[in-house]
Motif scaffolding. Structure first.
Motif, short mmCIF file in Angstrom:
data_model
loop_
_atom_site.label_atom_id
_atom_site.label_comp_id
_atom_site.label_asym_id
_atom_site.label_seq_id
_atom_site.Cartn_x
_atom_site.Cartn_y
_atom_site.Cartn_z
N HIS A 108 23.59 -41.97 -13.10
CA HIS A 108 22.87 -41.90 -11.74
C HIS A 108 21.43 -42.44 -11.76
CE1 HIS A 108 26.16 -40.41 -8.95
NE2 HIS A 108 26.74 -40.40 -10.11
N HIS A 120 27.93 -47.78 -12.57
CA HIS A 120 28.45 -46.62 -12.29
C HIS A 120 28.80 -46.78 -10.53
CE1 HIS A 120 29.97 -42.79 -12.12
NE2 HIS A 120 29.12 -42.14 -11.31
N HIS A 176 25.81 -38.82 -17.23
CA HIS A 176 26.30 -39.00 -15.75
C HIS A 176 25.02 -38.90 -14.93
CE1 HIS A 176 29.58 -38.30 -12.54
NE2 HIS A 176 28.88 -38.96 -12.34
N HIS A 186 31.78 -44.97 -7.51
CA HIS A 186 31.61 -44.47 -6.18
C HIS A 186 31.84 -45.27 -4.93
CE1 HIS A 186 29.54 -40.71 -7.32
NE2 HIS A 186 29.44 -41.03 -8.44
N HIS A 220 31.44 -34.42 -6.09
CA HIS A 220 30.53 -35.51 -6.66
C HIS A 220 30.62 -36.91 -5.90
CE1 HIS A 220 28.45 -37.50 -9.36
NE2 HIS A 220 29.46 -38.49 -9.66
ZN LIG Z 1 28.87 -40.30 -10.54
#
Ligand SMILES: [Zn+2]
Ligand SMILES: [Zn+2]
Length: 150
Positions: free
Chosen positions: A26, A33, A21, A37, A121
Motif C-alpha cells: 500500500h 498490489h 502489506h 483490490h 480490508h
Molecule cells: Zn491490500
C-alpha cells in the motif's frame, strides 16, 4: 534449536507480511498490489502474485545453501518462510478468495474471523484508508461476530 528457528520464522513472517502489506504494497509497490483490490474478472493471475515469488526466492536459497553447506539453522529459516507461505496461500487464496474452485472447506470460527477481517480490508479499493493488513492474526473483534458477511 531447529524448531525454535523454524517456528520463530513462521511468527516473524506474519509480522513481515503485515509490514510489507501496509508499508510497501500500500506504498511504493501499490502498482503491483492494485489489481488485488480492483480485480479484473476472468483473469487467473494478478500482478499481486509476484509477492509470492518475492518470498519464495529467499526461502529457496536458504534451503539450497543448507543442503550444499549443511547450515541447518539457515535451512530452518528457509523452511519457516516456506511453511508460512503455504499457510498464507491456503488461507488467503484458497479459503478467503476461493481461487481454486475445486477445493472447498467448511468454515469454522477461525476462517470466519480471518475472512471477515480480510473482506473489510478489501472494502477499500484504493491505496489509502484500508485496515487489517495482517493475515493470520487479525483483531479479536472479528472472532466475536456471530455471522460473517462475505
Ligand atoms: Zn491490500
Ligand atoms: Zn485479498
Amino acid at each position: 534449536m531447529w524448531w525454535i528457528v523454524f517456528l520463530g520464522t513462521f511468527v516473524w513472517m506474519e509480522w513481515a507480511a503485515w509490514f510489507l502489506h501496509k508499508y510497501v504494497m500500500h506504498g511504493f509497490l501499490w502498482i503491483l498490489h492494485k489489481d488485488h483490490h480492483q480485480r479484473v474478472k476472468g483473469r487467473v493471475f494478478e500482478w499481486n502474485d509476484f509477492f509470492a515469488v518475492f518470498f519464495a526466492v529467499p526461502s529457496f536459497l536458504c534451503i539450497l545453501f543448507d543442503s550444499i553447506y549443511n547450515w541447518p539453522l539457515l535451512g530452518a529459516f528457509g523452511f519457516g518462510i516456506m511453511a508460512y507461505g503455504f499457510v498464507y496461500f491456503l488461507v488467503h487464496e484458497v479459503i478467503i478468495h476461493r481461487r481454486i474452485k475445486s477445493l472447498k472447506f467448511s468454515s469454522n470460527w477461525y476462517s470466519k474471523g480471518v475472512n471477515a477481517a480480510h473482506k473489510v480490508h478489501h472494502s477499500v479499493l484504493e491505496k489509502e484508508g484500508a485496515e487489517n493488513f495482517g493475515m493470520l492474526v487479525v483483531p479479536l473483534k472479528y472472532f466475536r461476530l456471530k455471522s460473517s458477511k462475505s
